[in-house]
Design a protein around this motif. Structure first.
Motif, short mmCIF file in Angstrom:
data_model
loop_
_atom_site.label_atom_id
_atom_site.label_comp_id
_atom_site.label_asym_id
_atom_site.label_seq_id
_atom_site.Cartn_x
_atom_site.Cartn_y
_atom_site.Cartn_z
N THR A 167 0.83 -1.21 0.00
CA THR A 167 0.00 0.00 0.00
C THR A 167 0.86 1.25 0.00
O THR A 167 1.92 1.29 0.61
N THR A 168 0.37 2.28 -0.70
CA THR A 168 0.90 3.63 -0.53
C THR A 168 -0.27 4.51 -0.14
O THR A 168 -1.34 4.45 -0.77
N ALA A 169 -0.10 5.32 0.89
CA ALA A 169 -1.23 6.11 1.39
C ALA A 169 -0.79 7.52 1.75
O ALA A 169 0.33 7.73 2.23
N TYR A 170 -1.71 8.46 1.54
CA TYR A 170 -1.49 9.87 1.85
C TYR A 170 -2.62 10.29 2.79
O TYR A 170 -3.79 9.94 2.56
N LEU A 171 -2.30 11.03 3.84
CA LEU A 171 -3.29 11.26 4.88
C LEU A 171 -3.11 12.61 5.56
O LEU A 171 -2.05 13.23 5.47
N PHE A 172 -4.16 13.02 6.23
CA PHE A 172 -4.06 14.22 7.06
C PHE A 172 -5.03 14.12 8.23
O PHE A 172 -6.03 13.39 8.18
N THR A 173 -4.74 14.89 9.27
CA THR A 173 -5.62 15.07 10.42
C THR A 173 -5.83 16.57 10.61
O THR A 173 -4.86 17.33 10.55
N ALA A 174 -7.07 16.97 10.84
CA ALA A 174 -7.34 18.40 11.02
C ALA A 174 -8.61 18.59 11.83
O ALA A 174 -9.44 17.69 11.95
N THR A 175 -8.75 19.78 12.40
CA THR A 175 -9.97 20.14 13.12
C THR A 175 -10.74 21.25 12.40
O THR A 175 -11.91 21.50 12.71
N ASN A 176 -10.10 21.92 11.44
CA ASN A 176 -10.75 23.00 10.68
C ASN A 176 -10.45 22.86 9.19
O ASN A 176 -9.54 22.11 8.80
N TYR A 177 -11.22 23.56 8.39
CA TYR A 177 -11.02 23.57 6.93
C TYR A 177 -10.97 22.14 6.36
O TYR A 177 -10.13 21.82 5.51
N ILE A 178 -11.87 21.31 6.83
CA ILE A 178 -11.84 19.90 6.44
C ILE A 178 -12.02 19.73 4.94
O ILE A 178 -11.25 19.02 4.27
N GLU A 179 -13.05 20.36 4.38
CA GLU A 179 -13.32 20.19 2.95
C GLU A 179 -12.17 20.74 2.11
O GLU A 179 -11.80 20.16 1.09
N LYS A 180 -11.60 21.84 2.53
CA LYS A 180 -10.46 22.41 1.80
C LYS A 180 -9.27 21.46 1.84
O LYS A 180 -8.55 21.29 0.84
N ASN A 181 -9.06 20.83 2.98
CA ASN A 181 -7.95 19.88 3.09
C ASN A 181 -8.21 18.61 2.28
O ASN A 181 -7.27 18.03 1.71
N VAL A 182 -9.46 18.17 2.22
CA VAL A 182 -9.78 17.00 1.38
C VAL A 182 -9.50 17.32 -0.08
O VAL A 182 -8.93 16.49 -0.81
N LYS A 183 -9.88 18.52 -0.50
CA LYS A 183 -9.61 18.92 -1.89
C LYS A 183 -8.11 18.95 -2.15
O LYS A 183 -7.63 18.50 -3.20
N THR A 184 -7.34 19.47 -1.21
CA THR A 184 -5.88 19.49 -1.35
C THR A 184 -5.33 18.08 -1.46
O THR A 184 -4.45 17.81 -2.29
N LEU A 185 -5.84 17.18 -0.63
CA LEU A 185 -5.40 15.79 -0.65
C LEU A 185 -5.65 15.16 -2.02
O LEU A 185 -4.76 14.53 -2.61
N LEU A 186 -6.86 15.30 -2.52
CA LEU A 186 -7.21 14.72 -3.81
C LEU A 186 -6.39 15.34 -4.94
O LEU A 186 -5.87 14.63 -5.81
N ASP A 187 -6.24 16.66 -4.90
CA ASP A 187 -5.59 17.35 -6.01
C ASP A 187 -4.10 17.05 -6.09
O ASP A 187 -3.56 16.84 -7.18
N PHE A 188 -3.42 17.01 -4.95
CA PHE A 188 -1.97 16.80 -5.06
C PHE A 188 -1.63 15.35 -5.42
O PHE A 188 -0.68 15.10 -6.16
N VAL A 189 -2.42 14.40 -4.95
CA VAL A 189 -2.15 13.00 -5.30
C VAL A 189 -2.50 12.74 -6.76
O VAL A 189 -1.89 11.89 -7.41
N GLN A 190 -3.43 13.48 -7.30
CA GLN A 190 -3.86 13.25 -8.68
C GLN A 190 -3.23 14.22 -9.67
O GLN A 190 -3.69 14.34 -10.81
#
Length: 427
Positions: free
Chosen positions: A100-123
């Protein structure tokens, strides 16, 4: 989009497979303050030989490409992704395992913005000849550092004793020699083959609105173009059932010797039911005998053979499996002989129904406690999903496990030919 309720563990999971093949799981837990997201691809260090997408002939890439690729994904042409997450109050990370290769984050704010960042940089991969050459020095230093760590040397040495041909015997990061051969073209070829959405899973757990989150993910994915889905053809060598080497001893500058006994598990893919049976029973039995309350642990400890560094671990993957029992010991020869004798005696020891019930209850209790962690749930769910198992149903599967299944499995589990020993002695 499907919604599934798990009444026995009081969880609700939302799942949807998108048009591009991406599998999305959402586990809303509004009572939490944080959210954890993991974007994972079914691609690890063992995937060295494969047929690239849109091609017919197989290729073999240098050892360590999956790990190298993980490193390079965070570096873009004009910015560093870690800095993006940091500005948005998120703690980001990544890992590469054998499968497996995995990319992850933990946050308490700006969740949707961070999800978009996660998807965009990996893709959106970006690799240049210059940045690849620079990374070789960085990863080379990492490899050298691990070679100086006794615990890692014992872990990899035990696996290399167990496996003769299977690429699990190769260090996840590769070698200094192998990474020197990695090219930008290798990275793009592996990325295009294994980072397609149909080979990936997104799992988000924590405090967020599930409808808004799913809408964001769908909108993000529909705006991107991907090649048509295609089945990945991986090529694995034949691997014998028995352990490759019976014993290896090396010397390192350690104050206390170390010793590990390895057990070679299954070779070749198991169906989901058999896989889960192997996984649950091995964990229950080794925990019963070798955890701190176990009889084998107490015997080893009372005789001064082990200390608090003693551990055991099990790794079950689709095409292979192994277990390792090890730790610091002033008497590595005695440690090895006693642990092997204990393992081989398990099939002769008649586990009583009362002991079986204790095993099962302990395993269920440990699992339920671990499920207080969203990180644990997300990682485990993805791990089991790859082999067709719903992690949320494992508690009920444990409750359904029959005494006869355990006793039957134990009889066929361990053979002397599947055992190996790896020792580290002081220079």
């Amino acid at each position: 989009m499907s919604l599934k309720r798990y009444e026995d563990i009081n969880e609700v999971l939302i799942a949807e497979k998108l048009a591009n093949g991406l599998q999305v799981f959402l586990l809303p837990k509004k009572e939490l303050s944080k959210t954890f997201a993991i974007f994972s691809t079914n691609y690890g260090s063992v995937d060295l030989s494969f047929v690239p997408r849109d091609k017919e002939e197989a290729v073999t890439v240098p050892e360590g490409v999956a790990h190298f690729l993980e490193h390079k994904m965070f570096e873009k042409e004009d910015h560093d992704v870690f800095a993006d997450f940091s500005k948005q109050g998120a703690s980001a990370n990544a890992f590469t395992s054998f499968t497996t290769t995995a990319y992850l984050f933990t946050a308490t704010n700006y969740i949707e913005k961070n999800v978009k960042t996660l998807l965009d940089f990996v893709q959106a991969p970006y690799f240049s000849d210059q940045s690849v050459e620079k990374e070789k020095g960085i990863i080379g230093q990492e490899i050298t550092m691990y070679e100086d760590q006794p615990d890692w040397r014992m872990f990899m040495g035990t696996i290399q004793n167990l496996f003769k041909n299977h690429p699990v015997k190769v260090d996840i990061a590769g070698t200094v020699e192998s990474i020197s051969a990695i090219t930008k073209e290798n990275l793009y070829e592996c990325y295009e083959t294994f980072y397609h959405p149909d080979n990936m899973t997104l799992f988000i757990a924590g405090n967020f609105d599930e409808k808004s989150m799913m809408s964001l993910i769908k909108e993000n994915q529909s705006a991107k173009e991907f090649a048509p889905s295609d089945q990945i053809r991986r090529i694995m060598p034949d691997e014998p059932r028995e352990a490759y080497k019976k014993e290896t001893t090396i010397k390192m500058p350690v104050s206390t010797p170390r010793c590990a006994v390895g057990i070679k598990g299954h070779i070749g893919e198991l169906n989901s039911e058999t896989y889960l049976l192997h996984d649950l029973i091995q964990g229950m039995v080794l925990d019963f005998y070798f955890s701190q309350g176990g009889s084998f642990y107490q015997q080893l400890y009372n005789e001064g053979i082990i200390d608090n560094s003693f551990y055991f671990e099990i790794n079950m993957e689709k095409g292979f499996g192994y277990a390792i029992i090890g730790g610091n010991t002033s008497e590595p020869e005695k440690f090895s002989s006693m642990v092997k004798e204990m393992l081989l005696s398990i099939k002769e020891k008649k586990i009583s129904e009362e002991e079986f019930e204790r095993m099962r209850k302990k395993q269920i209790g440990q699992l339920l406690r671990s499920m207080n962690s969203v990180e644990f749930i997300a990682k485990q769910y993805i791990h089991y999903h790859r082999v067709g198992i719903d992690f949320m149903e494992i508690v009920s599967k444990l409750e359904e496990l029959a005494y006869e299944q355990v006793t039957s499995f134990v009889q066929d589990w361990i053979d002397e030919e599947q055992l190996t020993t790896f020792k580290i002695k002081a220079e």
